[in-house]
Design an enzyme around this catalytic site. Structure first.
Site, PDB file in Angstrom:
ATOM      1  N   MET A   1     -15.491  -1.069  13.704  1.00 24.59           N
ATOM      2  CA  MET A   1     -16.293  -0.596  13.023  1.00 24.59           C
ATOM      3  C   MET A   1     -17.673  -0.331  13.736  1.00 24.59           C
ATOM      4  SD  MET A   1     -16.160  -3.178   9.509  1.00 24.59           S
ATOM      5  CE  MET A   1     -16.420  -4.761  10.546  1.00 24.59           C
TER       6      MET A   1
ATOM      7  N   CYS B   1     -20.971   0.520  12.135  1.00 23.56           N
ATOM      8  CA  CYS B   1     -22.071   0.324  11.409  1.00 23.56           C
ATOM      9  C   CYS B   1     -21.861  -0.628   9.951  1.00 23.56           C
ATOM     10  CB  CYS B   1     -22.793   1.805  11.041  1.00 23.56           C
ATOM     11  SG  CYS B   1     -21.757   2.820   9.797  1.00 23.56           S
TER      12      CYS B   1
ATOM     13  N   TYR C   1      -9.660   1.726  11.304  1.00 24.18           N
ATOM     14  CA  TYR C   1      -9.991   0.526  12.313  1.00 24.18           C
ATOM     15  C   TYR C   1      -8.841  -0.290  12.578  1.00 24.18           C
ATOM     16  CZ  TYR C   1     -14.006   1.991   9.898  1.00 24.18           C
ATOM     17  OH  TYR C   1     -15.111   3.111   9.375  1.00 24.18           O
TER      18      TYR C   1
ATOM     19  N   CYS D   1     -30.682   7.347  26.707  1.00 25.14           N
ATOM     20  CA  CYS D   1     -31.159   7.666  25.325  1.00 25.14           C
ATOM     21  C   CYS D   1     -31.685   6.802  24.507  1.00 25.14           C
ATOM     22  CB  CYS D   1     -29.960   8.227  24.558  1.00 25.14           C
ATOM     23  SG  CYS D   1     -30.487   8.935  22.891  1.00 25.14           S
TER      24      CYS D   1
ATOM     25  N   CYS E   1     -34.279   9.486  24.698  1.00 21.85           N
ATOM     26  CA  CYS E   1     -34.529  10.311  23.302  1.00 21.85           C
ATOM     27  C   CYS E   1     -35.191   9.436  22.403  1.00 21.85           C
ATOM     28  CB  CYS E   1     -33.050  10.562  22.509  1.00 21.85           C
ATOM     29  SG  CYS E   1     -31.744  11.255  23.495  1.00 21.85           S
TER      30      CYS E   1
ATOM     31  N   CYS F   1     -41.421  37.068  -3.646  1.00 23.18           N
ATOM     32  CA  CYS F   1     -41.371  35.892  -2.857  1.00 23.18           C
ATOM     33  C   CYS F   1     -40.103  35.246  -2.924  1.00 23.18           C
ATOM     34  CB  CYS F   1     -42.550  35.072  -3.187  1.00 23.18           C
ATOM     35  SG  CYS F   1     -42.501  34.422  -4.890  1.00 23.18           S
ATOM     36  N   CYS F   2     -39.366  35.184  -3.954  1.00 22.27           N
ATOM     37  CA  CYS F   2     -38.077  34.687  -4.000  1.00 22.27           C
ATOM     38  C   CYS F   2     -36.988  35.605  -4.507  1.00 22.27           C
ATOM     39  CB  CYS F   2     -38.225  33.296  -4.942  1.00 22.27           C
ATOM     40  SG  CYS F   2     -38.766  33.863  -6.529  1.00 22.27           S
TER      41      CYS F   2
END
Length: 561
Positions: free
Chosen positions: A9, A11, A62, A136, A141, A558-559
């Site tokens: 696992m 999260c 898992y 990271c 990041c 416009c659309c």
């Protein structure tokens, strides 16, 4: 009550899926699943099949075992465990015959590989000489994007396209408070996504120390707390990342210059900042510091983003200069001096003086201390490990992934490569396909690219056609009163198939994945033009750019579809 140990696992969402699957097993009344602890506690009927429970978890990818099941570790105790992992290189002691994989590093590639290998049933020794989590989350990041976002908020308070109707204010910048908030989130994510996961996974053992190869199947690890351990492996993944490359400018090494690491943890904003560099890290941090109050000068050896379509560098340079950032193109420092708290950079166009100097000229692979030659692992002229699409090196049983290799230096590439390397080290054959790889630079406006530029297409012998749509043709940009930038589409001449997109636009990173999917699915530009896009979104610019191949979009309502 039945207790399970669950590995793999990553999260809380994983835990929710496991809970749902377990509660569908006949005889299970309820389940409490903890991602952090790697456990499940079940209220069950007497006689509920343990095999049914483990199969339900295995069906999700898992691995589950009964918490009270006898293990080699319990039978042999801590001494056997220590022998199995660390002693004199004897990997057969106490490991139950499982495949033993050594992973050097703990960043994106290393973690992805370690978790996947453990999920595949291997025993993993993860070796890290410094802070768990790699570049990271710790110094790359995550902290940089937090700083960039704070700078963006400061900029919007200082000026925006709506300041005639919303009074602008000069923000008070408390860099120490911003840094404390930044580092708290870094610490939180490191614990949640790295340290906590490793602590809760019994299949992964962490060694704090520096590894070097003794030969093609063993490592010597100099432990941080003293001594040395031998680690014999069946397979090894090198995922040691990269560090800032420092150019050999005379005088530079004798000065207190910054790399991105020092810049991101500075608790002050310098009055004057000089930046040597013209690519991702240089431009992101240059704009962030400028928006937080520095007077910034960028020294670009050529132009900004000189390896990309020229329109990208031109657009970002114009945006920077409009904000007061000085961009010196075709300018190199021939000498750097530091005295009395001031940097003096000598260039062919005069002197540049600054209170701080940021050197951001690329990153070099962390491979020099690994003794790769002892294992026969080939590196290129830059010291990067040469790998194939299966992450195999020149040495059997040794794989590599991430920034220490000759792959593109993006954390999502590293993680994908690490996962695939683990699959291959445990008997699979998973390749990484980088033909449709998106890239984002978090300036404002952002830069986002995928696939071929025109020049790259011509280099590969592809006849191309292209269109560039400026953002004053995109309704979302008009409504934002911010029309900086463009969207450019590159197609294969004849087939009309989309093969590349370059965008400079606010939130360009949010539209580029749509382009990725279009290219991946071999869509023609006409098929893209015919799709439904929600009105007043920036991604609608892709549709409008596609329409320019067959019509004048300035003459559409416009659309119009």
């Amino acid at each position: 009550m039945t207790d399970l140990k669950i590995t793999g696992m990553t999260c809380d969402s994983c835990a929710a899926h496991v809970k749902e699957a377990l509660e569908k097993v006949p005889g299970v009344f309820s389940a409490v699943v903890s991602y952090a602890k790697g456990t499940a506690q079940l209220a069950t009927e007497l006689g509920t099949s343990p095999d049914a429970l483990t199969a339900a978890v295995a069906g999700l990818g898992y691995k589950a075992t009964l918490a009270d099941a006898p293990t080699a570790e319990k039978r042999g105790g801590l001494l056997d465990k220590a022998r199995g992992w660390l002693s004199g290189g004897d990997k057969s002691v106490g490991d139950g015959g499982k495949l033993h994989i050594a992973v050097i590093g703990s960043g994106g590639a290393a973690m992805a590989a370690a978790l996947k290998a453990a999920e595949q049933g291997a025993k993993v020794t993860l070796i890290e000489r410094g802070t768990i989590g790699g570049t990271c989350v710790n110094v790359g990041c995550v902290p940089s994007k937090i700083m960039i976002r704070a700078a963006h908020i400061a900029h919007l308070r200082r000026e925006s396209p709506f300041d005639d109707g919303i009074e602008a204010t000069v923000p008070a910048i408390d860099r120490r408070e911003l840094l404390a908030q930044q580092q708290a989130r870094v610490d939180e994510l490191r614990h949640a996504k790295y340290e906590g996961i490793l602590d809760s996974n019994p299949a992964i053992n962490v060694l704090q120390g520096e590894a070097r190869f003794k030969d093609g199947q063993s490592l010597a690890v100099g432990l941080n707390d003293g001594g040395e351990r031998a680690v014999v492996f069946d397979r090894c993944l090198v995922a040691t990342g990269a560090s800032a490359a420092v150019p050999p400018i005379p005088g530079l090494k004798d000065t207190p210059y910054w790399t991105s690491i020092e810049a991101l943890v500075s608790d002050t904003i310098p009055q004057r900042l000089a930046v040597i560099g013209s690519s991702v890290v240089a431009v992101e941090l240059a704009q962030a510091f400028a928006r937080l109050g520095s007077q910034v000068t960028i020294l670009a050896r050529s132009t900004l983003f000189f390896r990309e379509d020229p329109a990208i560098g031109e657009a970002v340079t114009a945006a920077f200069r409009a904000e007061g950032i000085k961009v010196l193109e075709h300018t190199q420092a021939s000498h750097v001096a530091y005295a009395d708290g001031e940097f003096l950079l000598t260039t062919g166009h005069g002197e540049v003086r600054a209170d701080k100097l940021l050197v951001a000229t690329g990153r070099a692979p962390n491979t020099h201390s690994l003794a790769l030659e002892a294992a026969g692992v080939t590196v290129n002229a830059q010291g990067a490990i040469v790998i194939d699409k299966f992450m195999r090196t020149s040495t059997p049983h040794v794989y590599a992934a991430g920034d220490c290799t000759d792959q593109p230096q993006f954390v999502y590439v590293a993680a994908a490569a690490g996962t695939r390397a683990a699959i291959n080290m445990t008997g699979g054959e998973a390749a990484i396909d980088l033909s449709v790889m998106p890239a984002v630079v978090f300036t404002d406006p952002q830069v986002a690219t995928v696939g071929y530029s025109e020049a790259q297409g011509h280099h590969d012998g592809i006849e191309t056609d292209s269109r560039l749509l400026t953002l004053d043709n995109v309704p979302r940009a008009l409504a934002n009163f911010d029309t900086r930038g463009f969207i450019k589409l590159v197609i294969e001449e004849g087939s009309g198939r989309l093969i590349g997109v370059q965008a400079v636009a606010p939130e360009a990173g949010e539209l580029i994945q749509t382009a990725v999917l279009a290219i991946r699915n071999r869509m023609t530009v006409q098929e893209l033009a015919d799709q439904l896009f929600p009105y007043l979104t920036m991604v609608e610019g892709l549709k409008l750019a596609a329409q320019t191949f067959s019509k004048d979009v300035t003459q559409l309502s416009c659309c119009a579809g």
